[in-house]
Design an enzyme around this catalytic site. Sequence first.
Site, PDB file in Angstrom:
ATOM      1  N   HIS B  89      94.663 -17.950  -7.677  1.00 42.88           N
ATOM      2  CA  HIS B  89      96.119 -17.668  -7.677  1.00 42.88           C
ATOM      3  C   HIS B  89      96.807 -17.205  -6.293  1.00 42.88           C
ATOM      4  O   HIS B  89      97.650 -18.095  -6.034  1.00 42.88           O
ATOM      5  CB  HIS B  89      96.258 -16.382  -8.420  1.00 42.88           C
ATOM      6  N   ASP B 118     115.306 -38.252  12.708  1.00 44.74           N
ATOM      7  CA  ASP B 118     113.986 -37.996  11.830  1.00 44.74           C
ATOM      8  C   ASP B 118     113.310 -36.864  12.452  1.00 44.74           C
ATOM      9  O   ASP B 118     113.804 -36.198  13.588  1.00 44.74           O
ATOM     10  CB  ASP B 118     113.251 -39.200  11.839  1.00 44.74           C
ATOM     11  N   TRP B 154      91.724 -13.400  -1.841  1.00 40.14           N
ATOM     12  CA  TRP B 154      92.129 -14.419  -0.784  1.00 40.14           C
ATOM     13  C   TRP B 154      91.757 -13.782   0.479  1.00 40.14           C
ATOM     14  O   TRP B 154      91.769 -14.748   1.560  1.00 40.14           O
ATOM     15  CB  TRP B 154      93.554 -14.480  -0.918  1.00 40.14           C
ATOM     16  N   SER B 181      96.712 -28.646   8.668  1.00 40.60           N
ATOM     17  CA  SER B 181      97.801 -29.199   8.135  1.00 40.60           C
ATOM     18  C   SER B 181      98.998 -28.109   8.580  1.00 40.60           C
ATOM     19  O   SER B 181     100.166 -28.763   9.159  1.00 40.60           O
ATOM     20  CB  SER B 181      98.018 -29.151   6.494  1.00 40.60           C
ATOM     21  N   SER B 182      99.006 -26.801   8.503  1.00 35.58           N
ATOM     22  CA  SER B 182      99.953 -26.051   9.047  1.00 35.58           C
ATOM     23  C   SER B 182     100.353 -26.117  10.303  1.00 35.58           C
ATOM     24  O   SER B 182     101.396 -26.012  10.758  1.00 35.58           O
ATOM     25  CB  SER B 182      99.883 -24.573   8.578  1.00 35.58           C
ATOM     26  N   HIS B 265      98.831 -10.889   8.891  1.00 42.87           N
ATOM     27  CA  HIS B 265     100.087 -10.331   8.936  1.00 42.87           C
ATOM     28  C   HIS B 265     101.340 -11.310   9.489  1.00 42.87           C
ATOM     29  O   HIS B 265     102.209 -11.285   8.601  1.00 42.87           O
ATOM     30  CB  HIS B 265     100.125  -8.849   9.449  1.00 42.87           C
ATOM     31  N   GLU B 267     101.022 -14.283   8.977  1.00 40.27           N
ATOM     32  CA  GLU B 267     101.066 -15.008   7.781  1.00 40.27           C
ATOM     33  C   GLU B 267     102.412 -14.749   6.680  1.00 40.27           C
ATOM     34  O   GLU B 267     102.907 -15.535   6.278  1.00 40.27           O
ATOM     35  CB  GLU B 267      99.795 -15.125   7.131  1.00 40.27           C
ATOM     36  N   TYR B 269     105.145 -13.023   7.471  1.00 44.45           N
ATOM     37  CA  TYR B 269     106.377 -13.341   7.940  1.00 44.45           C
ATOM     38  C   TYR B 269     106.494 -14.867   8.213  1.00 44.45           C
ATOM     39  O   TYR B 269     107.650 -15.258   7.886  1.00 44.45           O
ATOM     40  CB  TYR B 269     106.355 -12.844   9.384  1.00 44.45           C
ATOM     41  N   SER B 280     120.694 -16.619   4.844  1.00 49.32           N
ATOM     42  CA  SER B 280     121.744 -16.666   5.949  1.00 49.32           C
ATOM     43  C   SER B 280     122.604 -17.904   5.954  1.00 49.32           C
ATOM     44  O   SER B 280     123.677 -18.052   6.327  1.00 49.32           O
ATOM     45  CB  SER B 280     121.056 -16.539   7.320  1.00 49.32           C
ATOM     46  N   HIS B 314      97.701  -2.011   9.747  1.00 41.66           N
ATOM     47  CA  HIS B 314      98.198  -1.170   8.466  1.00 41.66           C
ATOM     48  C   HIS B 314      97.558  -1.728   7.307  1.00 41.66           C
ATOM     49  O   HIS B 314      97.923  -1.052   6.272  1.00 41.66           O
ATOM     50  CB  HIS B 314      99.473  -1.252   8.520  1.00 41.66           C
ATOM     51  N   HIS B 315      97.099  -2.877   7.317  1.00 41.90           N
ATOM     52  CA  HIS B 315      96.037  -3.386   6.106  1.00 41.90           C
ATOM     53  C   HIS B 315      94.955  -2.747   5.760  1.00 41.90           C
ATOM     54  O   HIS B 315      94.262  -2.874   4.827  1.00 41.90           O
ATOM     55  CB  HIS B 315      96.007  -4.963   5.885  1.00 41.90           C
ATOM     56  N   THR B 340     114.791  -5.885  10.308  1.00 41.72           N
ATOM     57  CA  THR B 340     114.776  -6.372   8.998  1.00 41.72           C
ATOM     58  C   THR B 340     116.115  -5.665   8.285  1.00 41.72           C
ATOM     59  O   THR B 340     116.877  -6.378   7.756  1.00 41.72           O
ATOM     60  CB  THR B 340     113.570  -5.929   7.987  1.00 41.72           C
ATOM     61  N   LYS B 343     119.180  -7.389   9.325  1.00 40.39           N
ATOM     62  CA  LYS B 343     119.555  -8.606   8.588  1.00 40.39           C
ATOM     63  C   LYS B 343     119.931  -8.210   7.257  1.00 40.39           C
ATOM     64  O   LYS B 343     121.222  -8.675   6.784  1.00 40.39           O
ATOM     65  CB  LYS B 343     118.194  -9.285   8.210  1.00 40.39           C
ATOM     66  N   ARG B 462      93.872  -2.609  -8.095  1.00 42.01           N
ATOM     67  CA  ARG B 462      93.965  -3.884  -8.421  1.00 42.01           C
ATOM     68  C   ARG B 462      92.465  -4.491  -8.568  1.00 42.01           C
ATOM     69  O   ARG B 462      91.491  -4.116  -8.328  1.00 42.01           O
ATOM     70  CB  ARG B 462      94.610  -4.571  -7.023  1.00 42.01           C
TER      71      ARG B 462
END
Lengths: 294, 545
Positions: B89, B118, B154, B181-182, B265, B267, B269, B280, B314-315, B340, B343, B462
């Site tokens: 998932h 283009d 994951w 790809s990314s 991390h 990732e 963002y 925005s 922090h993870h 943040t 924003k 979890r």
Amino acid sequence: MAQAHAPDSSKYYLPHNSPWPIFASVSVFTIMLGAVVYLNDWTGLWSIIPGFALLFTMFICWFHTVIGENQHGIYNLQVDRSFRMGMLWFILSEVMFFGAFFGALFYARILAVPWLGGEGVKFFTHFILWPTYEGTWPTNGPAHIGGNAGSFNIVPAFGVPAINTLVLLSSGVTVTIAHHALRQGKRGMLIVFLAATFLLGFTFVGLQAHEYGESYRELGLRLSTGIYGSTFFMLTGFHGLHVTIGATMLVIIWLRVLRGHFTPQRHFAFEAVSWYWHFVDVVWLGLFIFVYWL
Amino acid sequence: MAEHTHAPAATSPAHAVHAVHDEHDHRPHGWRRWVYATNHKDIGTMYLVFAGLMFLIGGSFAMVIRAELFEPGMQLVDPQFFNSMTTMHALFMIFGAVMPAWTGLANWLIPMQIGAPDMALPRLNNLSFWILPFAFTLLFSTLFVPGGAPAGGWTLYAPLMVQTGDAFPMTIFAIHMMGASSILGAINVIVTIMNMRAKGMGLLRMPLFVWTWFITAFLLIAAMPVLAGAVTMLLTDHYFGTTFFTATGGGDPIMFQHIFWFFGHPEVYILILPAFGVVSEIIPTFSRKPLFGYETMVYATASIGFLSFIVWAHHMFVTGIPLAGQLFFMLSTMLIAVPTGVKVFNWTATMYKGSLSFEPPMLFALGFLFMFTIGGFSGLMLALVPADYEYHGTYFVVAHFHYVLVPGAIFAIIGAVYYWLPKWSGKMYDMRLATWHFWLSTVFVNVLFFPQHFLGLAGMPRRIPDYAVQFTDWNMVSSIGGFAFGLSQLLFPYIVLKCLRSGEPATGRVWESAHGLEWELPSPAPYHSWGEPPSEALIARGAAH
């Protein structure tokens, strides 16, 4: 309205459709499938050959198309800038890839191994599991994984690696001389110094292969020799792979020079390859200092 | 063309395409239009359709999870398969749905918004898209191999992940391909923004979607190769005897977590920054006011991008990192609340005294604003080391990141589609149905995820297929919310298809106070957006701030 928006080819260049990108995706997928079936012991190592064959075919054909288009002068300065920027950002991504392995090396040397040796805040593993482990670098860990009966020797920095440093640094100089020769239209000098560059590159790869042979046969230093063997071979191995790719690209550029593809003003491919070459050079300096020397 | 004379006969497909080359704007037809595509809109469409498909597959995995968790005990699936479902998932949603959706939007929008015909590197663009279907074929097929799909989460933590069966190399290589790809997509975005802007489109005139993607692309180029390195080390640890993540050989399993989260991390963002851009764009249009604090938005995005690289541990507060490390990572993480907050303040200030209307894109943007902020606050709670000791590994964390990803990133993607779909297709969609889509999604996403906060605070872990009976009630509520949220998403493809088939014609401006170059083009936008560079007057009119 639609007509007004058709791209003006004097202002923009847009490439036509191409079969090679999808061919590239299929090649990569085939390589991955081949590697999967090999690693799961369903077949031998030959299973990766078809994918690589497709990949090489793709490279030849895609570059053939692009070089042909370039020789026809249909790329304008904006396309040239796009290519340059693309190459630089690609090299940055390569830097970050090596960064992951350098990160592993520094983490192991500065944190993980000293902790296992009883230093710092995480001394408990040492205390409970391996109270006799010293935790000095180089190491294959508290259980002495791999090597010759658990022991191994390292490649001394000031032997072949120092020679290889000289070889690679001089190749950085020769490619710069070749670049200046290209810019000044000195064709003979360009051909000689570019050839010298890739010859130095292949010399490096040859010496490195020789050194690997010695490590495996005599020093007991293998990929499976604990964390030292892991970091040593993964870092130098990926670097060697990049040198091989770079030297191959230099050969292609050299053949293109022989065909007169570059002008003193326009020679993006030459510059892209030389940037790549400087990049493998700089990575090597990091390797020489942190893997071999310190 | 003379180069054909050198060409080996085997390359004949290239010739067939070459032949039409001289007529630049000639739109290719049939399967070649898609398989050999170089047009940013065609590739963007493929990205979006692919993302939608992956969203449905990843969503169906989530339905399995919620069905099993509907009541305590083991009902439907065995624990191994349950863990495969959580893993798959996440991988499908992150790498298959959200990231390709953003790249698809980038493809569609960035050339239109900066006045370009283009993307800068159209063939590379094709390559970055077409790697994805192959990567996900590989990943999806792990469900059918001996040992089952990857079940280590994951995050692929060693040593658990190394125990995966035949799916192990397939997962690793699928991730390598997604990463490639990314990276290629990000290179294309950066080069397009740096090199393809029309004259007069200064950096501080770019729409915020372009800005946020620009910064996202930096993050991608810096972070994805690190993931590639991390999974390569997993691969060699499994097959070639390296000991990166094995203490007996001098390595450290915690090292994997450091390398992974150095990627991981940034990732998160990567998943959310383009959403900031979309919001925005939408909020000023439907507030009929220019965006408040455009420049601070840009600087805030850049600060978040920078900070994302120095907060990864922090993870890992409960894995036992040194106290100094915990303090540093706690403080740097809390620092992210500042940009943040800037924003959120700016979006709110944009609406202040605005003339608001609530069309579907605005509804989704407002849903984002409220619910992303909830996710942000729970993130702030998790940033506190002593509090995290309690929350870590519980459903509180699940609730936190689903609040930032579902009513955060996914709502922004849906809002973006509702905002720009008339521009892309030239047709209006059914706004009443889209409003239903919003309200059903909003109600049920909260029914789905809000109770998970309570479950987590009460101590439910979890990634567990069974649970103690005292957690039953809120799990049932959450599962009902999950099924209803999943079902209501089926409205989305229906609305889009109905719009494409029988929508009313849309005007060029579409929304009365939309600003930006894409709205100066007719709807649907021409195949090559700006064949003629827009005039500086047009650019100045577009840049409303």
